[in-house]
Design a protein around this motif. Structure first.
Motif, mmCIF file in Angstrom:
data_model
loop_
_atom_site.group_PDB
_atom_site.id
_atom_site.type_symbol
_atom_site.label_atom_id
_atom_site.label_comp_id
_atom_site.label_asym_id
_atom_site.label_seq_id
_atom_site.Cartn_x
_atom_site.Cartn_y
_atom_site.Cartn_z
ATOM 1 N N GLU A 89 -16.696 -1.068 25.498
ATOM 2 C CA GLU A 89 -16.006 -1.352 24.641
ATOM 3 C C GLU A 89 -15.420 -2.798 24.105
ATOM 4 O O GLU A 89 -15.657 -3.337 25.065
ATOM 5 C CB GLU A 89 -14.717 -0.153 24.848
ATOM 6 N N GLU A 90 -15.565 -2.494 23.009
ATOM 7 C CA GLU A 90 -15.110 -4.015 22.556
ATOM 8 C C GLU A 90 -13.874 -4.166 21.885
ATOM 9 O O GLU A 90 -13.495 -3.118 21.129
ATOM 10 C CB GLU A 90 -16.167 -4.325 20.952
ATOM 11 N N PHE A 91 -13.204 -5.032 22.688
ATOM 12 C CA PHE A 91 -11.187 -4.827 21.967
ATOM 13 C C PHE A 91 -10.952 -6.187 21.066
ATOM 14 O O PHE A 91 -11.616 -7.345 21.359
ATOM 15 C CB PHE A 91 -10.764 -4.683 23.783
ATOM 16 N N SER A 92 -10.053 -6.011 20.057
ATOM 17 C CA SER A 92 -9.561 -7.024 19.598
ATOM 18 C C SER A 92 -8.450 -7.265 19.969
ATOM 19 O O SER A 92 -8.170 -6.923 21.094
ATOM 20 C CB SER A 92 -9.019 -6.153 18.094
ATOM 21 N N LYS A 93 -7.926 -8.264 20.034
ATOM 22 C CA LYS A 93 -6.393 -9.177 20.983
ATOM 23 C C LYS A 93 -5.377 -8.250 20.678
ATOM 24 O O LYS A 93 -4.789 -8.000 21.318
ATOM 25 C CB LYS A 93 -6.360 -10.824 20.043
ATOM 26 N N HIS A 121 -15.217 6.206 33.232
ATOM 27 C CA HIS A 121 -13.970 7.284 32.390
ATOM 28 C C HIS A 121 -15.327 7.367 30.629
ATOM 29 O O HIS A 121 -15.800 6.367 30.160
ATOM 30 C CB HIS A 121 -13.518 6.519 31.995
ATOM 31 N N THR A 122 -15.194 8.186 30.652
ATOM 32 C CA THR A 122 -15.888 8.672 29.340
ATOM 33 C C THR A 122 -15.516 8.986 27.701
ATOM 34 O O THR A 122 -16.326 8.461 26.613
ATOM 35 C CB THR A 122 -16.963 9.729 29.575
ATOM 36 N N ASP A 123 -14.790 9.105 28.060
ATOM 37 C CA ASP A 123 -13.291 9.218 26.616
ATOM 38 C C ASP A 123 -13.243 7.362 26.829
ATOM 39 O O ASP A 123 -13.150 6.434 27.215
ATOM 40 C CB ASP A 123 -12.107 9.581 26.966
ATOM 41 N N PHE A 124 -12.396 6.965 25.549
ATOM 42 C CA PHE A 124 -12.095 5.700 24.954
ATOM 43 C C PHE A 124 -10.646 5.238 25.058
ATOM 44 O O PHE A 124 -10.220 6.115 25.903
ATOM 45 C CB PHE A 124 -12.062 6.035 23.467
ATOM 46 N N PRO A 125 -10.833 4.060 26.519
ATOM 47 C CA PRO A 125 -11.948 3.352 26.364
ATOM 48 C C PRO A 125 -12.925 4.019 27.357
ATOM 49 O O PRO A 125 -12.023 4.202 28.907
ATOM 50 C CB PRO A 125 -10.985 2.217 26.585
#
Length: 75
Positions: free
Chosen positions: A41-45, A22-26
């Motif tokens: 991706e890196e994710f916040s809580k 999957h090339t879009d965010f995320p």
């Protein structure tokens, strides 16, 4: 360069794996053989909670993409 939302990939080191990128965010890669997902991706809580809700739909869309691509080769 504009990329498609999903890309189908394989690798001879993993002969039974079917990878969808999957090339879009995320951004993520899912192996349809075992439904293992690797997030790119890196994710916040706070983001993780929203991601849980969104992830199911994204994974369903990735699976639908694969089914569509395979059906095009079968015709």
């Amino acid at each position: 360069m504009e990329l498609p939302k999903f890309l189908l990939g394989d690798n001879t080191d993993y002969p039974s794996a079917i990878f969808i990128v999957h090339t879009d965010f995320p951004r993520f890669v899912i192996n349809l053989e075992n439904d293992e997902v690797e997030w790119l991706e890196e994710f916040s809580k706070e983001d993780e909670k929203e991601l849980e809700t969104e992830a199911e739909g994204l994974i369903e869309a990735a699976t639908a993409f694969y089914d569509r691509e395979v059906s095009r080769y079968e015709d």
